[in-house]
Design a protein around this motif. Structure first.
Motif, short mmCIF file in Angstrom:
data_model
loop_
_atom_site.label_atom_id
_atom_site.label_comp_id
_atom_site.label_asym_id
_atom_site.label_seq_id
_atom_site.Cartn_x
_atom_site.Cartn_y
_atom_site.Cartn_z
N UNK A 3 0.85 -1.18 0.00
CA UNK A 3 0.00 0.00 0.00
C UNK A 3 0.88 1.23 0.00
N UNK A 4 0.62 2.15 -0.93
CA UNK A 4 1.39 3.40 -1.00
C UNK A 4 0.76 4.42 -0.06
N UNK A 5 1.49 4.77 0.98
CA UNK A 5 0.99 5.70 1.99
C UNK A 5 1.73 7.02 1.88
N UNK A 6 1.01 8.07 1.55
CA UNK A 6 1.60 9.41 1.51
C UNK A 6 1.45 10.07 2.87
N UNK A 7 2.58 10.39 3.50
CA UNK A 7 2.58 11.02 4.82
C UNK A 7 2.86 12.51 4.65
N UNK A 8 1.89 13.34 5.02
CA UNK A 8 1.99 14.79 4.86
C UNK A 8 2.37 15.43 6.19
#
Length: 400
Positions: A3-8
């Motif tokens: 799963x590609x998780x974008x952490x902002x």
């Protein structure tokens, strides 16, 4: 498939550095076998950057050098487009740009204004990407101390007495506000910007001169201000809640150790080392030294606050005990708490890695549930309505 998780993280906020610390802790704890972690650092000027250099805390000592090692990116405000696109030199964007990455889930770890207050969550909801944490409404209500107290009090949840006003009211009607504070609250009082965390802009006043001074300071940080009754014999207790409004659990309680009348920015964040920084490094007792009955009451109060504000993900609720009479009051909620309150969950039997897993799963579950709802109809009333045959002027009820 991972799963590609974008952490902002980062952002245009006085809590920018704390956000960086919390995000680096969270990304380090995630299972690399399950997730491709994509850091998206938002600079203090609002530019979005990505790249592996953002994963090393030492690189943040020289922000100009760090920015040169990262790639500037953006997301299109188009529903269903979860891609990160490269920003061109000069800030020009092109529809034909090849994506830098495709995100499956967004994880905002943005403390304070322009991140925790619902503004960024609104962007994510516009795009439609699954994201962990509170939505726009609950983020906004949780961030604003005035609105939060209004909602909680209306639901029978105990909050201290308060007076609120805007910065413009303070400038135009100062004497009336001072009189109202003295009449309704008396001294001492606590003065706060309504929509900041990390104890920024907070002050205590024991008389009129200090009240004016502290409000003048708080007014630099926020357009809305709140003055609260100050509890003399105060014990502060924090409790985290994990889940969603309908299915959640409370952590053990902690007692943060303060060096003054209230927890300062330094108490919360400046007690750690280079490798042990952030909210978990501050002095505290876990679990708090409380009677079991009191702990359970606080855990229920925290859960009720989470439910009433329709929260999601992980939050931390800070309460105050008046040791003079035993009354307990909700002080505030942090919808994106420092260090994601992982230390409270580890003390409750949930390791940091499992906490991050839960946040991703909560994001995906909420998206599945939201997709079952009806947001639009497949009918075009402009094509179907007879009243529109003659053009706009012939439409019933249309006025210009």
């Amino acid at each position: 498939m991972k799963t590609n998780v974008g952490v902002f993280f980062g952002g245009r906020s006085v809590e920018h550095e704390i956000s960086v610390l919390s995000a680096l802790q969270g990304m380090a704890a995630m299972d690399k076998e399950k997730y491709n972690i994509i850091p998206i650092y938002i600079t203090k000027q609002g530019h979005w950057l990505t790249g592996d250099a953002l994963l090393e805390i030492k690189n943040y000592k020289d922000l100009k050098a760090l920015e040169s090692k990262a790639k500037e990116v953006y997301m299109r405000p188009v529903y269903g487009d979860y891609n990160l696109y490269p920003a061109k030199t000069g800030g020009l964007f092109s529809k034909g740009d090849k994506p830098v990455a495709e995100l499956h889930v967004a994880l905002p770890i943005l403390h304070g204004t322009n991140g925790e207050d619902g503004i960024f969550e609104g962007v994510l909801e516009t795009i439609g990407i699954p994201f962990a944490g509170c939505n726009t409404l609950s983020s906004a209500n949780g961030m604003d101390k005035i609105t939060m107290k209004m909602i909680l009090r209306s639901e029978g949840i105990n909050v201290v007495d308060y007076v609120w006003f805007t910065d413009k009211q303070w400038i135009s009607d100062r004497d009336a506000i001072v009189a109202k504070v003295e009449d309704q609250l008396g001294y001492p009082v606590i003065i706060k910007p309504a929509n900041l965390g990390s104890s920024v802009g907070i002050g205590k006043a024991k008389n009129r001169e200090e009240l004016i001074e502290k409000i003048n300071n708080a007014e630099k940080f926020s357009q809305r201000l709140i003055v609260e009754h100050c509890i003399d014999q105060l014990k502060e207790i924090n409790c985290s809640v994990l889940g969603d409004a309908d299915d959640h659990q409370s952590s053990v309680c902690e007692e943060p150790i303060k060096t003054g009348d209230f927890l300062s920015y330094e108490d919360k964040y400046m007690g750690g080392t280079k490798t042990n920084a952030g909210m978990q490094a501050s002095a505290k007792r876990i679990p708090a030294d409380l009677p079991e009955e009191t702990s359970k009451k606080i855990q229920k109060m925290a859960a009720d606050t989470f439910r009433v504000l329709s929260c999601h993900g992980v939050s931390r609720i800070d309460v105050m005990i008046d040791e003079a009479d035993g009354q307990i009051y909700v002080n505030e909620i942090n919808t994106i708490p420092g260090s994601l309150s992982f230390y409270l969950w580890e003390a409750s039997g949930i390791p940091f890695q499992s906490l991050m897993d839960r946040l991703v799963q909560l994001a995906l579950r909420r998206k599945r549930e939201a997709d079952r709802k009806t947001f639009t109809y497949d009918h075009n009333i402009f094509a179907m309505s007879p009243g529109l045959k003659g053009g706009v002027k012939g439409a019933k009820g249309v006025k210009f």
